[in-house]
Design a protein around this motif. Sequence first.
Motif, PDB file in Angstrom:
ATOM      1  N   LEU A   1       0.833  -1.209   0.000  1.00 26.36           N
ATOM      2  CA  LEU A   1       0.000   0.000   0.000  1.00 26.36           C
ATOM      3  C   LEU A   1       0.867   1.258   0.000  1.00 26.36           C
ATOM      4  CD1 LEU A   1      -2.730  -1.093   2.555  1.00 26.36           C
ATOM      5  CD2 LEU A   1      -3.048  -0.741   0.091  1.00 26.36           C
ATOM      6  N   GLY A   2       1.909   1.266   0.813  1.00 19.65           N
ATOM      7  CA  GLY A   2       2.814   2.418   0.863  1.00 19.65           C
ATOM      8  C   GLY A   2       3.542   2.619  -0.449  1.00 19.65           C
ATOM      9  N   TYR A   3       4.007   1.534  -1.042  1.00 21.24           N
ATOM     10  CA  TYR A   3       4.709   1.618  -2.318  1.00 21.24           C
ATOM     11  C   TYR A   3       3.782   2.167  -3.395  1.00 21.24           C
ATOM     12  CZ  TYR A   3       7.240   0.352  -6.508  1.00 21.24           C
ATOM     13  OH  TYR A   3       7.858   0.408  -7.712  1.00 21.24           O
ATOM     14  N   GLU A   4       2.575   1.616  -3.469  1.00 23.24           N
ATOM     15  CA  GLU A   4       1.615   2.080  -4.474  1.00 23.24           C
ATOM     16  C   GLU A   4       1.251   3.544  -4.263  1.00 23.24           C
ATOM     17  OE1 GLU A   4      -1.475  -0.827  -4.093  1.00 23.24           O
ATOM     18  OE2 GLU A   4      -0.410  -2.268  -5.364  1.00 23.24           O
ATOM     19  N   ALA A   5       1.120   3.967  -3.027  1.00 21.40           N
ATOM     20  CA  ALA A   5       0.829   5.376  -2.744  1.00 21.40           C
ATOM     21  C   ALA A   5       1.992   6.249  -3.199  1.00 21.40           C
ATOM     22  CB  ALA A   5       0.568   5.578  -1.250  1.00 21.40           C
ATOM     23  N   GLY A   6       3.214   5.790  -2.996  1.00 21.04           N
ATOM     24  CA  GLY A   6       4.384   6.533  -3.451  1.00 21.04           C
ATOM     25  C   GLY A   6       4.432   6.650  -4.965  1.00 21.04           C
ATOM     26  N   VAL A   7       4.092   5.581  -5.652  1.00 24.06           N
ATOM     27  CA  VAL A   7       4.052   5.612  -7.125  1.00 24.06           C
ATOM     28  C   VAL A   7       3.006   6.619  -7.601  1.00 24.06           C
ATOM     29  CG1 VAL A   7       3.429   4.256  -9.178  1.00 24.06           C
ATOM     30  CG2 VAL A   7       4.957   3.279  -7.449  1.00 24.06           C
ATOM     31  N   ARG A   8       1.831   6.597  -6.993  1.00 23.99           N
ATOM     32  CA  ARG A   8       0.784   7.548  -7.378  1.00 23.99           C
ATOM     33  C   ARG A   8       1.227   8.988  -7.101  1.00 23.99           C
ATOM     34  NH1 ARG A   8      -2.295   3.726  -4.815  1.00 23.99           N
ATOM     35  NH2 ARG A   8      -2.694   5.094  -3.042  1.00 23.99           N
ATOM     36  N   ALA A   9       1.886   9.216  -5.970  1.00 22.72           N
ATOM     37  CA  ALA A   9       2.352  10.561  -5.638  1.00 22.72           C
ATOM     38  C   ALA A   9       3.403  11.029  -6.654  1.00 22.72           C
ATOM     39  CB  ALA A   9       2.941  10.591  -4.222  1.00 22.72           C
ATOM     40  N   GLU A  10       4.306  10.149  -7.046  1.00 23.27           N
ATOM     41  CA  GLU A  10       5.319  10.520  -8.033  1.00 23.27           C
ATOM     42  C   GLU A  10       4.674  10.839  -9.380  1.00 23.27           C
ATOM     43  OE1 GLU A  10       8.848  11.554  -9.748  1.00 23.27           O
ATOM     44  OE2 GLU A  10       8.302  11.358  -7.646  1.00 23.27           O
TER      45      GLU A  10
END
Length: 81
Positions: free
Chosen positions: A53-62
């Motif tokens: 979940l954290g990784y996916e949120a980081g990808v979306r933020a980038e």
Amino acid sequence: MSAPAIEPIEVVDAVEHHVSVELADAEKYENRTTLDESGIRSLHALAGTIYTLGYEAGVRAEHRRCRAEAQRRRDRDGAAS
């Protein structure tokens, strides 16, 4: 059905350290319950899910940052014309 979340080695190590502390505390204190293998697997699954979940949120933020940068570039180029 989605694939199980995968933990990076740092997350595996953190969960295993937590398990070791919990098991040691269960030996020391009578009011502590020991973790069984099923519970430990559940902790690893939870950690993998949280990491994913954290990784996916980081990808979306980038992606959002990149879109905003591209929009600023378009705005600058439009203003310069």
